[in-house]
Design a protein around this motif. Structure first.
Motif, PDB file in Angstrom:
ATOM      1  N   SER A 147       0.837  -1.193   0.000  1.00 34.29           N
ATOM      2  CA  SER A 147       0.000   0.000   0.000  1.00 34.29           C
ATOM      3  C   SER A 147       0.877   1.251   0.000  1.00 34.29           C
ATOM      4  N   GLN A 148       0.222   2.386  -0.273  1.00 35.01           N
ATOM      5  CA  GLN A 148       0.948   3.647  -0.355  1.00 35.01           C
ATOM      6  C   GLN A 148       1.558   4.024   0.994  1.00 35.01           C
ATOM      7  N   VAL A 149       0.865   3.689   2.104  1.00 35.37           N
ATOM      8  CA  VAL A 149       1.368   4.081   3.422  1.00 35.37           C
ATOM      9  C   VAL A 149       2.687   3.347   3.713  1.00 35.37           C
ATOM     10  N   VAL A 150       2.762   2.084   3.307  1.00 37.83           N
ATOM     11  CA  VAL A 150       4.004   1.329   3.503  1.00 37.83           C
ATOM     12  C   VAL A 150       5.094   1.873   2.588  1.00 37.83           C
ATOM     13  N   LYS A 151       4.714   2.218   1.348  1.00 37.57           N
ATOM     14  CA  LYS A 151       5.685   2.802   0.415  1.00 37.57           C
ATOM     15  C   LYS A 151       6.260   4.102   0.955  1.00 37.57           C
ATOM     16  N   ASP A 152       5.365   4.932   1.488  1.00 35.94           N
ATOM     17  CA  ASP A 152       5.804   6.226   2.054  1.00 35.94           C
ATOM     18  C   ASP A 152       6.782   5.998   3.205  1.00 35.94           C
ATOM     19  N   PHE A 153       6.437   5.040   4.073  1.00 30.99           N
ATOM     20  CA  PHE A 153       7.265   4.761   5.240  1.00 30.99           C
ATOM     21  C   PHE A 153       8.635   4.240   4.807  1.00 30.99           C
ATOM     22  N   LYS A 154       8.643   3.328   3.850  1.00 26.66           N
ATOM     23  CA  LYS A 154       9.908   2.764   3.368  1.00 26.66           C
ATOM     24  C   LYS A 154      10.768   3.826   2.687  1.00 26.66           C
ATOM     25  N   GLN A 155      10.095   4.686   1.944  1.00 25.22           N
ATOM     26  CA  GLN A 155      10.831   5.763   1.268  1.00 25.22           C
ATOM     27  C   GLN A 155      11.461   6.686   2.320  1.00 25.22           C
ATOM     28  N   TRP A 156      10.708   6.944   3.400  1.00 24.20           N
ATOM     29  CA  TRP A 156      11.258   7.775   4.487  1.00 24.20           C
ATOM     30  C   TRP A 156      12.484   7.079   5.098  1.00 24.20           C
ATOM     31  N   LEU A 157      12.361   5.773   5.351  1.00 22.47           N
ATOM     32  CA  LEU A 157      13.469   5.016   5.952  1.00 22.47           C
ATOM     33  C   LEU A 157      14.731   5.115   5.096  1.00 22.47           C
ATOM     34  N   GLU A 158      14.543   5.028   3.765  1.00 25.33           N
ATOM     35  CA  GLU A 158      15.701   5.063   2.855  1.00 25.33           C
ATOM     36  C   GLU A 158      16.416   6.405   2.886  1.00 25.33           C
ATOM     37  N   THR A 159      15.658   7.458   3.070  1.00 31.31           N
ATOM     38  CA  THR A 159      16.248   8.803   2.997  1.00 31.31           C
ATOM     39  C   THR A 159      16.593   9.351   4.384  1.00 31.31           C
ATOM     40  N   ASN A 160      16.377   8.544   5.430  1.00 30.75           N
ATOM     41  CA  ASN A 160      16.636   9.016   6.796  1.00 30.75           C
ATOM     42  C   ASN A 160      18.115   8.886   7.131  1.00 30.75           C
ATOM     43  N   ASP A 161      18.886   9.863   6.757  1.00 28.26           N
ATOM     44  CA  ASP A 161      20.318   9.787   7.045  1.00 28.26           C
ATOM     45  C   ASP A 161      20.702  10.667   8.239  1.00 28.26           C
ATOM     46  N   LYS A 162      19.720  11.329   8.848  1.00 25.34           N
ATOM     47  CA  LYS A 162      20.034  12.187  10.001  1.00 25.34           C
ATOM     48  C   LYS A 162      19.856  11.446  11.328  1.00 25.34           C
ATOM     49  N   GLY A 163      19.560  10.150  11.247  1.00 20.44           N
ATOM     50  CA  GLY A 163      19.334   9.382  12.466  1.00 20.44           C
ATOM     51  C   GLY A 163      18.055   9.785  13.182  1.00 20.44           C
ATOM     52  N   GLN A 164      17.065  10.275  12.397  1.00 19.37           N
ATOM     53  CA  GLN A 164      15.787  10.637  13.021  1.00 19.37           C
ATOM     54  C   GLN A 164      15.059   9.386  13.509  1.00 19.37           C
ATOM     55  N   ALA A 165      14.183   9.592  14.493  1.00 16.95           N
ATOM     56  CA  ALA A 165      13.465   8.468  15.081  1.00 16.95           C
ATOM     57  C   ALA A 165      12.481   7.878  14.085  1.00 16.95           C
ATOM     58  N   VAL A 166      12.276   6.585  14.190  1.00 16.30           N
ATOM     59  CA  VAL A 166      11.328   5.870  13.337  1.00 16.30           C
ATOM     60  C   VAL A 166       9.910   6.408  13.533  1.00 16.30           C
ATOM     61  N   ALA A 167       9.634   6.909  14.740  1.00 17.60           N
ATOM     62  CA  ALA A 167       8.329   7.526  15.016  1.00 17.60           C
ATOM     63  C   ALA A 167       8.044   8.631  13.996  1.00 17.60           C
ATOM     64  N   VAL A 168       9.072   9.376  13.633  1.00 17.84           N
ATOM     65  CA  VAL A 168       8.917  10.469  12.676  1.00 17.84           C
ATOM     66  C   VAL A 168       8.459   9.921  11.324  1.00 17.84           C
ATOM     67  N   GLY A 169       9.063   8.800  10.922  1.00 15.31           N
ATOM     68  CA  GLY A 169       8.698   8.167   9.664  1.00 15.31           C
ATOM     69  C   GLY A 169       7.263   7.672   9.668  1.00 15.31           C
ATOM     70  N   ALA A 170       6.842   7.112  10.810  1.00 12.13           N
ATOM     71  CA  ALA A 170       5.472   6.603  10.918  1.00 12.13           C
ATOM     72  C   ALA A 170       4.471   7.758  10.818  1.00 12.13           C
ATOM     73  N   ILE A 171       4.760   8.837  11.525  1.00 17.70           N
ATOM     74  CA  ILE A 171       3.847   9.994  11.507  1.00 17.70           C
ATOM     75  C   ILE A 171       3.800  10.599  10.098  1.00 17.70           C
ATOM     76  N   TYR A 172       4.947  10.608   9.437  1.00 16.67           N
ATOM     77  CA  TYR A 172       5.015  11.113   8.062  1.00 16.67           C
ATOM     78  C   TYR A 172       4.087  10.299   7.152  1.00 16.67           C
ATOM     79  N   ALA A 173       4.185   8.973   7.270  1.00 21.00           N
ATOM     80  CA  ALA A 173       3.370   8.098   6.416  1.00 21.00           C
ATOM     81  C   ALA A 173       1.882   8.239   6.744  1.00 21.00           C
ATOM     82  N   LEU A 174       1.552   8.362   8.037  1.00 20.95           N
ATOM     83  CA  LEU A 174       0.146   8.483   8.445  1.00 20.95           C
ATOM     84  C   LEU A 174      -0.435   9.826   8.023  1.00 20.95           C
ATOM     85  N   THR A 175       0.378  10.878   8.110  1.00 21.39           N
ATOM     86  CA  THR A 175      -0.093  12.210   7.717  1.00 21.39           C
ATOM     87  C   THR A 175      -0.410  12.218   6.214  1.00 21.39           C
TER      88      THR A 175
END
Lengths: 319, 319
Positions: B14-42
């Motif tokens: 689904s798109q929400v999983v795609k969004d989350f995975k895309q966030w994970l791939e580009t997360n090079d600042k060591g941001q929390a996974v919570a941020v990625g989840a909220i990004y995908a849900l938003t």
């Protein structure tokens, strides 16, 4: 010279060191290093042309210093035992000459006792197994830290007597000798689990008792042993689990450490500089001291002792 | 269908999983996974054609289940955080709709808040560093277990403010992520030492405080964290040394473990069979629970909390 056999000649090492090394090479039964030291010292007495007790004492003192310098596998962790064996032997010589006036009779008695020590040491481990068995019961989970022949002997003897228990071995970084313990117990048919050193507190709730060996048993009844032993004792005490130590009386030593880091020189943490290329400094303390208040009981060939009874036994051994 | 963007299609995820995975791939600042989840849900809320709060809630519930199944590096240890983030987001949606009658306004408000979360999460780590600094003083030795971005941020911030302390990092078997912590601290100019997991009690006498992160902060104020954390807390308590936990409030979770081994399914010790060829069974519990009586203080973005204050904060967050 009064000490023809003891002083290292210009050609190389003395006969006492040669005897000790030869014993080490042929020791495939896992006998204690104390046995090798007593063997070498007994030979020294046999060979010596000393005619007074004073001469003999000087010979033995000199031999002790040489034996302490011999390098072998696990030497560091066995230095307390080696030193205690030499001191006890010298003490026995002095005491025998006080009891017996005639030097020749006296020398004969020392040699006889020295030659009987190897058998006595083997016997000690069996006595300890006998003393320990009443503490082991069906269904128990026993946590073991490090590798110790006497602990192995206790557990395999208990298994042979039909006691059905489970062993949980810590890995024991940095030597990882817990893996060796686990393999040996498992080969003896004892159900065995291996855990990382980080998981001791995690499994402690399922543990019924902790059993370790000791490099040295100190005057206070605390023990010097491989790094991590103190930590395991803290975790056990926090969970109200008994912490037992199996150790032969030739590991009793006249040391009185005052803290977990207060150790004899050979056991001290080596100085470590920061790596040349930068980065963190790695520290590798080899041993620690477990204070007597963390030791429930000592399972020894002199009986089952509370820590406070060790000083009495030391007095009996040395005076 | 009412949920065109959320259900996995037959073509794949689904798109929400795609969004989350895309966030994970580009997360090079060591941001929390919570941020990625909220990004995908938003994004999900933005895209959705839901016209009632009930529809939105079903969408979010479904998305949470999908996100919890996404595999990524360190997923297990971040599942509590991911779940807490999803639950807090859903809770926020419900609360916003209660406060605001109009659905369109409400949706806009949810999207705005969701989009602000990434910044808020970065800010949380800085607030924690501010809150922690008064506890760090010149000359201190600080023991760290495991690897945690928030702990790293606290210590490097303190060093930048001129506080001169020493860090002692445990190796942290099995991941050995303490080596990563030690390298990062050392690279920041902080004098750093690395010790084996067996040497924690040995060095505890020289330690002034223990600082760890948390995978999850539970209702009781205890924490779920990587294996060995509980053990370190036991050793610290035995030596009367304070044990501080640095954690962002999005790690607060509605769990109430009753013992160090009472953990959510993902953190449970995996079953391990004895090896086929015989030999000991190796156990590898990944996490443990440190009970609140072993936690001195929690350094969070909501302030410095005693363990008992966590339940109050959880009530504020969820009700």
């Amino acid at each position: 010279s009064a000490m023809p056999n003891s002083r290292p000649s210009s050609q190389g090492e003395s006969q006492v060191v040669k005897d000790f090394k030869q014993w080490l090479e042929t020791n495939d039964k896992g006998q204690a290093v104390a046995v090798g030291a007593i063997y070498a010292l007994t030979n020294l007495v046999k060979r010596s042309d000393a005619s007074t007790i004073m001469e003999l004492e000087i010979l033995l003192k000199d031999a002790q210093e040489q034996l302490q310098k011999v390098k072998f596998e696990g030497q560091r962790s066995k230095l307390i035992q080696l030193t205690a064996a030499c001191e006890l032997f010298a003490r026995h010589v002095t005491r025998t000459t006080v009891d017996i006036g005639d030097f020749a009779v006296c020398k004969q008695r020392i040699i006889e006792r020295g030659e009987g020590f190897a058998q006595q040491a083997d016997y000690a481990r069996d006595v300890i197994a006998d003393n320990a068995c009443p503490f082991l019961r069906d269904g128990m989970a026993i946590l073991v830290h490090g590798f110790s022949h006497v602990v192995l002997n206790v557990l395999t003897a208990a298994a042979r007597r039909g006691i059905r228990f489970k062993a949980i071995c810590t890995e024991g970084q940095p030597e990882c000798d817990g893996r060796r313990t686990a393999a040996a117990l498992s080969a003896s048919g004892i159900p065995t689990e291996l855990i990382l050193d980080t998981a001791v507190a995690f499994v402690m709730a399922e543990v019924d008792l902790v059993l370790t060996g000791a490099q040295g048993v100190c005057e206070s009844g605390g023990i010097i042993n491989k790094i991590g032993t103190y930590q395991v004792s803290v975790v056990a005490k926090n969970a109200n689990k008994p912490f037992y130590v199996a150790a032969e009386s030739y590991k009793f030593c006249r040391l009185y450490p005052l803290s977990p880091t207060d150790l004899p020189d050979a056991e001290k943490e080596p100085a470590s500089a920061a790596p040349a290329g930068g980065g963190p400094r790695e520290r590798l303390p080899p041993s620690d001291f477990t204070p007597p208040q963390h030791v429930s009981l000592l399972l020894t060939d002199l009986g089952v002792l509370t820590p406070s009874a060790v000083s009495d036994e030391l007095i009996k051994l040395y005076y």
